[in-house]
Design a protein around this motif. Structure first.
Motif, PDB file in Angstrom:
ATOM      1  N   LYS A   1       8.280 -73.976 -53.948  1.00 50.45           N
ATOM      2  CA  LYS A   1       7.867 -74.876 -55.085  1.00 50.45           C
ATOM      3  C   LYS A   1       7.326 -76.226 -54.763  1.00 50.45           C
ATOM      4  CE  LYS A   1      10.345 -72.822 -59.039  1.00 50.45           C
ATOM      5  NZ  LYS A   1      11.576 -72.613 -59.923  1.00 50.45           N
ATOM      6  N   GLY A   2       6.172 -76.623 -55.003  1.00 51.30           N
ATOM      7  CA  GLY A   2       5.960 -78.068 -54.625  1.00 51.30           C
ATOM      8  C   GLY A   2       5.143 -78.139 -53.397  1.00 51.30           C
ATOM      9  N   ILE A   3       5.481 -79.038 -52.534  1.00 45.58           N
ATOM     10  CA  ILE A   3       4.586 -79.024 -51.151  1.00 45.58           C
ATOM     11  C   ILE A   3       5.342 -78.308 -50.145  1.00 45.58           C
ATOM     12  CG2 ILE A   3       4.057 -80.932 -49.252  1.00 45.58           C
ATOM     13  CD1 ILE A   3       4.208 -83.125 -51.467  1.00 45.58           C
ATOM     14  N   VAL A   4       4.357 -77.511 -49.596  1.00 44.27           N
ATOM     15  CA  VAL A   4       4.810 -76.717 -48.405  1.00 44.27           C
ATOM     16  C   VAL A   4       5.194 -77.720 -47.231  1.00 44.27           C
ATOM     17  CG1 VAL A   4       4.029 -74.863 -46.739  1.00 44.27           C
ATOM     18  CG2 VAL A   4       3.073 -74.842 -49.041  1.00 44.27           C
ATOM     19  N   LYS A   5       6.415 -77.157 -46.574  1.00 37.88           N
ATOM     20  CA  LYS A   5       6.943 -77.771 -45.175  1.00 37.88           C
ATOM     21  C   LYS A   5       5.893 -77.570 -44.289  1.00 37.88           C
ATOM     22  CE  LYS A   5      10.684 -78.141 -42.488  1.00 37.88           C
ATOM     23  NZ  LYS A   5      12.256 -77.392 -42.067  1.00 37.88           N
ATOM     24  N   ARG A   6       5.599 -78.762 -43.480  1.00 36.55           N
ATOM     25  CA  ARG A   6       4.594 -78.611 -42.432  1.00 36.55           C
ATOM     26  C   ARG A   6       5.358 -79.299 -41.189  1.00 36.55           C
ATOM     27  NH1 ARG A   6       0.991 -79.277 -46.597  1.00 36.55           N
ATOM     28  NH2 ARG A   6      -1.124 -77.862 -46.218  1.00 36.55           N
ATOM     29  N   GLY A   7       4.768 -78.770 -39.864  1.00 38.78           N
ATOM     30  CA  GLY A   7       5.447 -79.389 -38.711  1.00 38.78           C
ATOM     31  C   GLY A   7       4.363 -79.106 -37.433  1.00 38.78           C
ATOM     32  N   VAL A   8       4.624 -79.886 -36.432  1.00 37.04           N
ATOM     33  CA  VAL A   8       3.947 -79.378 -35.182  1.00 37.04           C
ATOM     34  C   VAL A   8       4.737 -78.337 -34.655  1.00 37.04           C
ATOM     35  CG1 VAL A   8       3.558 -80.431 -32.766  1.00 37.04           C
ATOM     36  CG2 VAL A   8       3.438 -81.770 -34.897  1.00 37.04           C
ATOM     37  N   THR A   9       3.925 -77.270 -34.267  1.00 40.00           N
ATOM     38  CA  THR A   9       4.569 -76.032 -33.477  1.00 40.00           C
ATOM     39  C   THR A   9       4.100 -76.147 -32.033  1.00 40.00           C
ATOM     40  OG1 THR A   9       2.404 -75.022 -34.143  1.00 40.00           O
ATOM     41  CG2 THR A   9       4.282 -74.703 -35.806  1.00 40.00           C
ATOM     42  N   GLU A  10       3.111 -76.772 -31.668  1.00 39.33           N
ATOM     43  CA  GLU A  10       2.690 -76.864 -30.225  1.00 39.33           C
ATOM     44  C   GLU A  10       2.001 -77.927 -29.826  1.00 39.33           C
ATOM     45  OE1 GLU A  10       0.074 -73.962 -27.270  1.00 39.33           O
ATOM     46  OE2 GLU A  10      -0.159 -73.734 -29.541  1.00 39.33           O
TER      47      GLU A  10
ATOM     48  N   LEU B   1       4.641 -74.418 -42.329  1.00 35.62           N
ATOM     49  CA  LEU B   1       5.756 -73.626 -41.712  1.00 35.62           C
ATOM     50  C   LEU B   1       6.610 -72.852 -42.795  1.00 35.62           C
ATOM     51  CD1 LEU B   1       7.666 -76.603 -39.914  1.00 35.62           C
ATOM     52  CD2 LEU B   1       6.231 -74.827 -39.042  1.00 35.62           C
ATOM     53  N   GLU B   2       5.882 -72.701 -44.057  1.00 34.07           N
ATOM     54  CA  GLU B   2       6.470 -72.002 -45.066  1.00 34.07           C
ATOM     55  C   GLU B   2       5.433 -71.168 -45.787  1.00 34.07           C
ATOM     56  OE1 GLU B   2      10.337 -74.526 -46.762  1.00 34.07           O
ATOM     57  OE2 GLU B   2       8.162 -75.113 -47.229  1.00 34.07           O
ATOM     58  N   ASP B   3       5.545 -70.103 -46.468  1.00 37.13           N
ATOM     59  CA  ASP B   3       4.777 -69.251 -47.086  1.00 37.13           C
ATOM     60  C   ASP B   3       4.559 -70.021 -48.586  1.00 37.13           C
ATOM     61  OD1 ASP B   3       3.190 -67.491 -48.704  1.00 37.13           O
ATOM     62  OD2 ASP B   3       4.347 -65.840 -48.107  1.00 37.13           O
ATOM     63  N   PRO B   4       3.187 -70.599 -48.809  1.00 36.55           N
ATOM     64  CA  PRO B   4       3.209 -71.326 -50.231  1.00 36.55           C
ATOM     65  C   PRO B   4       3.525 -70.482 -51.342  1.00 36.55           C
ATOM     66  CG  PRO B   4       1.132 -71.451 -49.019  1.00 36.55           C
ATOM     67  CD  PRO B   4       2.170 -70.493 -47.903  1.00 36.55           C
ATOM     68  N   LYS B   5       3.549 -69.203 -51.265  1.00 36.88           N
ATOM     69  CA  LYS B   5       3.881 -68.204 -52.471  1.00 36.88           C
ATOM     70  C   LYS B   5       5.260 -68.351 -52.649  1.00 36.88           C
ATOM     71  CE  LYS B   5       0.420 -64.731 -51.190  1.00 36.88           C
ATOM     72  NZ  LYS B   5       0.937 -63.685 -50.147  1.00 36.88           N
ATOM     73  N   THR B   6       6.169 -68.836 -51.697  1.00 32.17           N
ATOM     74  CA  THR B   6       7.652 -68.804 -51.847  1.00 32.17           C
ATOM     75  C   THR B   6       8.315 -70.284 -52.168  1.00 32.17           C
ATOM     76  OG1 THR B   6       7.922 -68.965 -49.521  1.00 32.17           O
ATOM     77  CG2 THR B   6       7.968 -66.683 -50.558  1.00 32.17           C
TER      78      THR B   6
END
Length: 463
Positions: free
Chosen positions: A9-18, A2-7
């Motif tokens: 720090k640390g673990i990228v937020k993930r979630g169910v989108t569909e 759910l986030e751009d890894p470039k922006t």
């Protein structure tokens, strides 16, 4: 992600989108273009009164009604939904009546509350009541319809503006065929090996949406004499004028599945290549109106068509004809749309020319004819000067490396250019993605007009 890894720090937020289910899918690999993909909802109100609703999320068609068990059973046969929703406590009854051949999903009893469903529907349609849809008095139908909207929420389908109306299925308008009639008349399938069902004989439609409509007409024959005669007159008109018929075939061919394309616009799932297809489909509206102009039986239909000139021109101006299927990989926006984008394209794709310009300019300025620009991974782009000319090197050049017979330098301009060339591609993707998303939002403002176009075109095609 759910986030751009470039922006981050640390673990990228993930979630169910569909959540994809048999009855809720936009995926072209799952859907049959010539058939609707219905999600059904059944509300067991009493022993012999049921509410039912049908939604094809890929086209936005939404129907409801209520009636006896026998009537609802006929509807289920006619619509043959891909998935059915019902209340968990009626599991035994559901299986007794409809068998176990359907994909199903069950809800707790609290979801089947009339007030809860009514509120869901008026909030979705942004109306104060449901009178405008002619369903206000269908209490059980409304309950079944609201459950469908709840299911869309539960499966993370929140962009559903293309579901713009709830249509009433009127028992008096159609001959309701039961499963035995549909089977014995071999309307849609033949039980015999090599047998040909009636739909295969009748269906010479050009567009997928025309094919879906003729299929619907076949299992829902009209009872209303005026409507039947109106259809017959149109068929008579087409069959008596070969030139018009052939012209219509040619105009319909490039249109494709406008109905499902516009649904993808509404839910923001359309890709760049599909946007080009949308433009090509809409470009056929003007020739279609021209072809059928002046023919009394066509006036009513063609008056409902919208040219969508503004949208056609915007897509034509901004999206490349050979646009890719992915919207985050660049190569979709034409030159002349965004000044910064054009600059970045120049940097990224005309890098050699730009470097040659610098080389030629600096060689002339310093009178070093053998000056050359090269690149290595240690310190990027540099200017190389042979020892014979090193006394001509300007003061502002920064020496980076000394070789046996040459010196290597960098300049502020080369450093800036290097930074640009290395970041240009990422920025190109960013700008193109923004322009593409803005274009999809603009197309979203035309959803209702395009849906109306699709409806008229499917009618013309089926007739």
């Amino acid at each position: 992600q759910l986030e751009d890894p470039k922006t981050v720090k640390g673990i990228v937020k993930r979630g169910v989108t569909e959540l994809v289910t048999p009855g809720v899918s936009f995926n072209d690999n799952v859907l049959d273009v010539r058939q609707n993909n219905y999600l059904a909802s059944i509300h067991f109100a009493s022993e012999d009164l049921l509410g039912v609703a049908f939604l094809d999320i890929s086209t936005g068609e939404f129907f409801t009604t209520q009636g006896s068990l026998a009537y609802i059973d006929k509807l289920i046969q006619g619509f043959s939904p891909a998935e059915i929703l019902y209340c968990k406590k009626h599991k035994t009854r559901f299986e007794q009546v409809f068998g176990e051949k359907y994909n199903t999903y069950t809800f707790e009893e609290w979801v089947y509350a009339y007030d809860f469903s009514y509120d869901l529907l008026i909030n979705h349609f942004k109306t104060s009541n449901l009178k405008g849809f002619g369903v206000e008095n269908l209490k059980e139908g409304i309950t079944a319809s609201g459950v469908i909207l709840q299911y869309l929420k539960d499966t993370e389908h929140r962009e559903v503006n293309h579901i713009s109306r709830l249509n009433r299925l009127d028992q008096d308008h159609y001959v309701w065929l039961d499963r035995f009639t549909i089977r014995n008349l071999e309307l849609l399938h033949s039980p015999h090996e090599g047998g040909v069902p009636l739909i295969d004989i009748l269906d010479h439609t050009i567009t997928p949406m025309g094919a879906r409509l003729i299929r619907k007409w076949l299992v829902l024959p009209l009872k209303n004499k005026a409507q039947i005669e109106e259809r017959l007159e149109t068929v008579q008109y087409f069959s008596s004028d070969e030139a018009i018929l052939q012209g219509l075939v040619q105009v319909l061919k490039p249109i494709g599945d406008l109905e499902r394309l516009v649904s993808k616009v509404a839910v923001r799932r359309i890709n760049p290549r599909e946007l080009v297809q949308l433009k090509k489909a809409l470009a056929q509206i003007s020739p279609l109106k021209e072809l059928l102009k002046g023919h009394p039986s066509m006036e009513k239909l063609i008056s409902q068509l919208n040219d969508c000139h503004f949208l056609i021109e915007k897509i034509e101006k901004e999206i490349r004809e050979d646009a890719p299927t992915q919207s985050n990989q660049g190569n979709m926006i034409k030159s002349g749309v965004d000044e910064r984008l054009d600059e970045l394209h120049k940097i990224a794709f005309s890098g050699k020319d730009y470097l040659l310009d610098i080389q030629t300019r600096e060689a002339e300025r310093t009178s070093i004819p053998s000056l050359k620009i090269a690149f290595n991974k240690v310190f990027g782009y540099y200017l190389e000067v042979s020892n014979a000319h090193k006394d001509k090197v300007p003061q502002e050049w920064i020496r980076k490396q000394t070789l046996v017979n040459a010196e290597r330098y960098i300049t502020e301009e080369l450093k800036i250019y290097e930074e640009q060339i290395l970041t240009a591609e990422g920025k190109i993707h960013e700008i193109e993605f923004r322009i593409f998303n803005e274009l999809v939002l603009t197309a979203g403002e035309f959803v209702n007009q395009i849906q109306e176009n699709a409806r008229v075109i499917s009618h013309l095609d089926a007739l």
